[in-house]
Motif scaffolding. Structure first.
Motif, mmCIF file in Angstrom:
data_model
loop_
_atom_site.group_PDB
_atom_site.id
_atom_site.type_symbol
_atom_site.label_atom_id
_atom_site.label_comp_id
_atom_site.label_asym_id
_atom_site.label_seq_id
_atom_site.Cartn_x
_atom_site.Cartn_y
_atom_site.Cartn_z
ATOM 1 N N ASN A 66 1.886 -17.511 -10.305
ATOM 2 C CA ASN A 66 2.915 -16.580 -9.834
ATOM 3 C C ASN A 66 4.075 -17.313 -9.169
ATOM 4 O OD1 ASN A 66 2.683 -13.977 -10.649
ATOM 5 N ND2 ASN A 66 1.787 -13.195 -8.758
ATOM 6 N N ASP B 17 4.903 -7.329 -9.137
ATOM 7 C CA ASP B 17 5.109 -5.969 -8.655
ATOM 8 C C ASP B 17 5.006 -5.907 -7.128
ATOM 9 O OD1 ASP B 17 1.801 -4.664 -9.591
ATOM 10 O OD2 ASP B 17 2.418 -5.988 -7.955
ATOM 11 N N ARG B 18 5.139 -4.712 -6.581
ATOM 12 C CA ARG B 18 5.189 -4.555 -5.117
ATOM 13 C C ARG B 18 3.882 -4.916 -4.438
ATOM 14 N NH1 ARG B 18 6.540 1.702 -5.006
ATOM 15 N NH2 ARG B 18 7.744 1.013 -6.801
ATOM 16 N N ARG B 19 2.795 -4.972 -5.225
ATOM 17 C CA ARG B 19 1.495 -5.369 -4.658
ATOM 18 C C ARG B 19 1.274 -6.871 -4.731
ATOM 19 N NH1 ARG B 19 0.963 -1.072 -7.897
ATOM 20 N NH2 ARG B 19 0.346 -2.421 -9.636
ATOM 21 N N GLY B 20 2.246 -7.590 -5.270
ATOM 22 C CA GLY B 20 2.120 -9.024 -5.396
ATOM 23 C C GLY B 20 1.368 -9.454 -6.645
ATOM 24 N N GLU B 21 1.124 -8.507 -7.554
ATOM 25 C CA GLU B 21 0.398 -8.823 -8.783
ATOM 26 C C GLU B 21 1.368 -9.097 -9.920
ATOM 27 O OE1 GLU B 21 -3.383 -5.885 -7.687
ATOM 28 O OE2 GLU B 21 -2.150 -5.500 -9.471
ATOM 29 N N ASP C 141 8.618 -0.905 -13.146
ATOM 30 C CA ASP C 141 7.768 0.087 -12.497
ATOM 31 C C ASP C 141 8.317 1.489 -12.706
ATOM 32 O OD1 ASP C 141 6.814 1.121 -9.256
ATOM 33 O OD2 ASP C 141 5.437 0.563 -10.853
#
Length: 433
Positions: free
Chosen positions: A101, A140-144, A179
């Motif tokens: 990432n 994404d906003r969850r860090g995934e 998203d």
């Protein structure tokens, strides 16, 4: 010393161009509803903003990268490979970007010698040749990890740190747009889908526009410092024309961001007015004088026929914005011919007319020009396609109306009618000044 200053100026101009590209990419992604559309826009805009010949964007949600949804953008240099549609096998250096990432920036030599690079195996003969590699994850906003943007073959030189930073910002915007697109597709069968996607879109516009304010302000301060330094240099006046160009481009970029802010406010019902007694002729004269240089560059002479004394209860700044946007539109599409700004009034209403003799608008397109982000095929000048939509929002808030009269090849006449007493609704909602 002069060569260093020139190089620094070119670097700043290049950075300004990339910021403008980032602004256009933000709007383009936000205007795309489906995942496929978003990915294609990301691929195309990433290639254009950074300046390279190859771009591929992949949506990789899930462990199996071989099932990724891909979008490819290739310049004419690689036109023969535009039908290439092989997917990565989910291993090697692609997997490394997804798992770590983090961005990777390699020259072609570094790429081929990297232990995780395995070439293109059985698809090598069909894969376009590469020259260097810049890859950034989409998170994404969850860090995934949900995807990856890959670029190759920069127009000039190797990919550098500035390219990487720009692509990281683009990937962050792409994550929000992706998203939103997934949300749209998942709920498009129901009423709730429409409500949530619109809210997400407006939040996205608001966030993106405010985030762009910071680098614009910083660049403005840097230009001021450069201006002071140039004035102290012997012969420094020769740099003034280039500095003036940079300032105009910065003002244009700031105008684009202001339009985005107005979109957010208008759609949220927060296009507030500060009502006061305002003279239409006086404001029109100020706008015409301010836009004199733009008219000169467009080759259009402006005739002002708006006498003083047409006073109404309006928001002065918003009235200025209406006249500015209409006049800017006339100069943009006026084909170098004269433009007229006229004002008149009766006891109840004030009337504003802006006339050009340019390319005109087809009858079937005349309602569309007032829609946000609309790009009429006969109107290909720059901008976001928001100016006339913002005019309509302001005129509506004034309690007035706007219409256009036009034929293709015979110019356009925009007519605005607004009550001089102001909008009664706004007298209750807004504290007058």
């Amino acid at each position: 010393m002069g060569g260093g200053r020139s190089k620094e100026g070119a670097s700043r101009a290049d950075f300004l161009a990339k910021l403008r590209g980032l602004s256009r990419a933000t709007v383009a992604m936000n205007s795309s509803l489906t995942l496929a559309e978003v990915l294609q826009v990301v691929a195309e805009q990433a290639r254009l903003v950074v300046g390279c010949h190859q771009s591929i964007t992949s949506f990789t949600a899930g462990e199996d990268l071989s099932q990724a949804v891909n979008a490819i953008s290739l310049s004419d240099k690689y036109a023969a490979w535009r039908t290439y549609d092989e997917k990565p096998d989910g291993t090697g250096i692609y997997r490394l970007v997804v798992e770590k990432n983090r961005p990777y920036r390699l020259t072609q030599e570094e790429l081929e010698s990297h232990p995780a690079f395995r070439g293109f195996s059985w698809a090598a003969a069909r894969h376009p040749p590469m020259r260097g590699w810049l890859a950034v994850p989409i998170v994404d906003r969850r860090g995934e990890n949900i995807g990856i943007i890959q670029l190759s073959d920069k127009f000039e030189g190797e990919f550098d740190e500035e390219d990487e930073q720009i692509l990281v910002q683009l990937a962050q915007i792409a994550a929000v747009a992706t998203d939103n697109a997934r949300l749209y597709e998942a709920e498009k069968a129901g009423k709730k889908r429409a409500e949530r996607s619109v809210k997400a879109r407006e939040a996205f516009i608001s966030i993106a526009s405010h985030e762009l304010r910071t680098p614009i302000t910083t660049l403005g301060l840097q230009l001021d410092q450069i201006d002071l330094a140039i004035r102290k240099l012997p012969g420094g006046e020769r740099f003034e024309p280039k500095l003036a160009v940079a300032r105009r481009q910065l003002e244009k970029l700031n105008g684009l961001v202001t339009e985005l802010v107005d979109v957010s406010r208008a759609r949220a019902g927060r296009l507030d007015l500060q009502l006061e007694d305002v003279d239409l002729g006086e404001v029109a004269a100020e706008v015409v004088e301010r836009m004199g240089e733009q008219a000169k560059l467009a080759g259009c002479a402006i005739a002002l026929e708006a006498p003083a004394g047409i006073v109404g209860r309006w928001d002065r700044i918003r009235l200025d914005q209406v006249i500015t946007n209409l006049l800017s539109n006339a100069l943009k599409y006026g084909a170098g011919k004269p433009v007229k700004v006229a004002g008149s009034g009766d006891a109840a209403m004030a009337h504003l007319v802006v006339v050009d003799h340019g390319i005109g608008i087809a009858p079937e397109d005349q309602d569309r020009v007032f829609e946000p982000f609309e790009r009429i095929k006969t109107m290909r000048a720059g901008g976001l396609g928001l100016g006339l939509w913002i005019v309509r929002q302001i005129v509506d808030r004034f309690g007035g109306r706007i219409r256009v009269e036009s034929e293709l090849g015979h110019g356009a006449t925009f007519c605005v009618d607004i009550p001089r007493a102001g909008n009664p609704v706004d007298e209750d909602r807004v504290e007058p000044t």
